[in-house]
Design a protein around this motif. Sequence first.
Motif, mmCIF file in Angstrom:
data_model
loop_
_atom_site.group_PDB
_atom_site.id
_atom_site.type_symbol
_atom_site.label_atom_id
_atom_site.label_comp_id
_atom_site.label_asym_id
_atom_site.label_seq_id
_atom_site.Cartn_x
_atom_site.Cartn_y
_atom_site.Cartn_z
ATOM 1 N N SER A 141 6.465 -0.106 7.648
ATOM 2 C CA SER A 141 6.751 -0.951 8.808
ATOM 3 C C SER A 141 6.223 -0.328 10.090
ATOM 4 N N THR A 142 6.339 0.993 10.188
ATOM 5 C CA THR A 142 5.801 1.694 11.356
ATOM 6 C C THR A 142 4.286 1.565 11.410
ATOM 7 N N TYR A 143 3.621 1.713 10.261
ATOM 8 C CA TYR A 143 2.164 1.538 10.209
ATOM 9 C C TYR A 143 1.778 0.129 10.627
ATOM 10 N N ALA A 144 2.516 -0.867 10.125
ATOM 11 C CA ALA A 144 2.194 -2.254 10.446
ATOM 12 C C ALA A 144 2.342 -2.511 11.943
ATOM 13 N N ALA A 145 3.409 -1.991 12.537
ATOM 14 C CA ALA A 145 3.606 -2.174 13.974
ATOM 15 C C ALA A 145 2.480 -1.502 14.759
ATOM 16 N N GLY A 146 2.092 -0.301 14.321
ATOM 17 C CA GLY A 146 0.999 0.395 14.995
ATOM 18 C C GLY A 146 -0.319 -0.347 14.878
ATOM 19 N N LEU A 147 -0.615 -0.873 13.692
ATOM 20 C CA LEU A 147 -1.864 -1.609 13.489
ATOM 21 C C LEU A 147 -1.899 -2.884 14.330
ATOM 22 N N GLY A 161 12.394 5.232 2.726
ATOM 23 C CA GLY A 161 11.330 5.944 3.425
ATOM 24 C C GLY A 161 10.019 5.187 3.399
ATOM 25 N N ASN A 162 9.687 4.609 2.236
ATOM 26 C CA ASN A 162 8.445 3.839 2.117
ATOM 27 C C ASN A 162 8.481 2.592 2.991
ATOM 28 N N VAL A 163 9.614 1.920 3.024
ATOM 29 C CA VAL A 163 9.743 0.712 3.843
ATOM 30 C C VAL A 163 9.614 1.055 5.322
ATOM 31 N N LEU A 164 10.284 2.102 5.742
ATOM 32 C CA LEU A 164 10.228 2.498 7.158
ATOM 33 C C LEU A 164 8.822 2.945 7.548
ATOM 34 N N ALA A 179 0.812 -1.212 0.000
ATOM 35 C CA ALA A 179 0.000 0.000 0.000
ATOM 36 C C ALA A 179 0.848 1.267 0.000
ATOM 37 N N SER A 180 2.029 1.191 0.574
ATOM 38 C CA SER A 180 2.886 2.376 0.652
ATOM 39 C C SER A 180 3.732 2.575 -0.603
ATOM 40 N N GLY A 181 3.653 1.612 -1.529
ATOM 41 C CA GLY A 181 4.427 1.726 -2.768
ATOM 42 C C GLY A 181 5.852 1.233 -2.648
ATOM 43 N N ALA A 182 6.142 0.425 -1.627
ATOM 44 C CA ALA A 182 7.506 -0.049 -1.415
ATOM 45 C C ALA A 182 7.959 -1.026 -2.490
ATOM 46 N N TYR A 183 7.013 -1.559 -3.287
ATOM 47 C CA TYR A 183 7.379 -2.482 -4.352
ATOM 48 C C TYR A 183 7.225 -1.855 -5.740
ATOM 49 N N GLU A 184 6.990 -0.553 -5.789
ATOM 50 C CA GLU A 184 6.889 0.110 -7.086
ATOM 51 C C GLU A 184 8.229 0.050 -7.815
ATOM 52 N N ARG A 185 8.177 -0.217 -9.115
ATOM 53 C CA ARG A 185 9.397 -0.411 -9.891
ATOM 54 C C ARG A 185 10.273 0.832 -9.918
ATOM 55 N N HIS A 186 9.653 2.003 -9.951
ATOM 56 C CA HIS A 186 10.426 3.220 -10.158
ATOM 57 C C HIS A 186 11.267 3.640 -8.945
ATOM 58 N N ILE A 187 10.991 3.061 -7.769
ATOM 59 C CA ILE A 187 11.752 3.479 -6.587
ATOM 60 C C ILE A 187 12.982 2.615 -6.338
ATOM 61 N N PRO A 232 15.295 -3.134 10.739
ATOM 62 C CA PRO A 232 16.679 -2.941 10.263
ATOM 63 C C PRO A 232 17.120 -4.001 9.260
ATOM 64 N N LEU A 233 16.696 -5.258 9.484
ATOM 65 C CA LEU A 233 17.051 -6.315 8.533
ATOM 66 C C LEU A 233 16.401 -6.084 7.175
ATOM 67 N N LEU A 234 15.173 -5.594 7.185
ATOM 68 C CA LEU A 234 14.479 -5.314 5.934
ATOM 69 C C LEU A 234 15.178 -4.186 5.176
#
Length: 424
Positions: free
Chosen positions: A39-45, A33-36, A16-24, A71-73
Motif C-alpha cells: 500500500s505504501t508503494y502504491a501511494a508513492g507510485l 507487513g506485505n499489505v502495508l 507483486a508483494s505476495g499479499a495474496y500468497e496462500r502460505h501467508i 487501515p480498512l484493508l
Amino acid sequence: MVGLPIIALWIVSLLASGAYERHIFGAGSAEYGNVLRASTYAAGLVGIACFLGRYELSRGFFFFLFLIGIPLLLLGRFAGRKLLQRLHRSGRLQHTVLIVGGPRQVDEITGVLHREKWLGMRVIGALLPGPNLPEQTPRGLEVLGSSARTVDLVQEHEVDIVLFAGGAVGSARELRRAAWDLEETDVQMLIAPNLTDVAWDRIRPRPAAGLPLLEFEGPRSHDVAHGFKRLFDFVFGALLVVLLSPVMFAIAIAITASDGGPALFRQRRVGRYGEHFDLLKFRSMVVGADELIDDVREHSKHDEDHILFKSESDPRVTSVGRFLRRFSLDELPQLFNVVMGDMSLVGPRPPLQSEVDQYHPDVHRRLKVRPGMTGLWQVSGRADLSWEDSVRLDLYYVDNWSITQDIVILARTVTAVVTSRGAY
C-alpha cells in the motif's frame, strides 16, 4: 474515473508483494507487513505519477483514499483471519497432515499442532524411519508406516501436507529424493528445522554453493532493556493511568464498601535481574488470605509438580474479587508499577520468590527482562496453560522480543480479557 486506475495499481502492488500468497494467510505478521508495504508503494507510485504527469489529483482524495483505505484493508485482513481461525477451531477447512521424523520430534510437533487448533492442521499419523516400527509414538500418535513408503501412504490417506521433522532423513540427498518422489502428488511439503521457538525475523537464508544455510540472529533479551521499550511503557502506561483513573477509583470504592478492608493488595515479586519490588493489585480475596493458602491448596487444578498455584474455586476470593478477576480488572494498579519502571506493559509473568527458588536453571532467563502486565502466557490461555507451556512462551518472548510483537500482544490481550479464558 481516476479512482479505478489507482485501485488497479494498488491491487497489482499487492500481487507483486505476495499479499495474496496462500502460505501467508492465517498466521504470522507477514500478511500485514506485505499489505502495508504494498500500500505504501502504491501511494508513492501514485504521487510520483501525478507529479511527473502534472496531473492535479485532489490532495483530499489522495489522503482520504490511503489514510482510510489502508487501515480498512488491514482490518479486513484481520477479520478474515479471525473467521478462518474460528472455522479451523470448529474442525472445518482442515488440512490433513502426515509427520515424518523421529518419535520424539514427531510428538513435539504434534503437541503444538493439537494445541494450536487455529492453524487448521489435523495430524492423522506418523511415519518413522527404519524397520521394527512401533504401533504408536511415545505420546500415542498412530504410526502408519515407514518413511520409505511416504509417497504410497500420502496417496492412500489423501494427505494435504507432509511435514518432515528432525530424524526424518539421514542426509540432504535423502530429503532431495523425497521431494522428487512427492513432486507428482498434489501435496504440500513442509520442513520443521531444529530451530524451534525462534521468530522468523531472526532467521535469514544465506545460500552458499548450493547449501541452504540459515543465518541465525542471536537472542534479543538484551534489546528488551533498551530505552525505546522503556519509553513506550512509560508513555502508554501514564496515558492509561489517566484514562482509567475513574474506573480504578470506582473499583476501590466497591472493594472497601464490600467488607471494609483495604482496596489495594501489595505483594513482593521478583523483577528483572532478580530484584524485588512491590506488585500492586486490587484486593480480590478476603483479608488475611495468605494465611489460608494451605487450606485451599488441595483445590488447585494443577499437578503437584506445577510451580504455579491457581485454584479455579478458591473460597478466599470475594464476590467483588471474582468479578474483577474475570475481566482482569484487579491488575489495573500494576500500571503504576509500569510507570515506576518495575514492570513493563508486556513481558513474562512476575513470579514470587518461592517460585523462583524452584526454577530450573534455564527458566532463570525469564528474569533478564522486566515482568509484564500481559504477555504471551496471558493471551494464550493464562491459568489453563501447563507450566511447561508457560515457560516456553515466556522464554520465546525474551529471545524474540520486538516492539511489533508487543503491540500485537496488547491487541490480543483485549480479546483474552473479554473472553475470560483461563482467568480465575
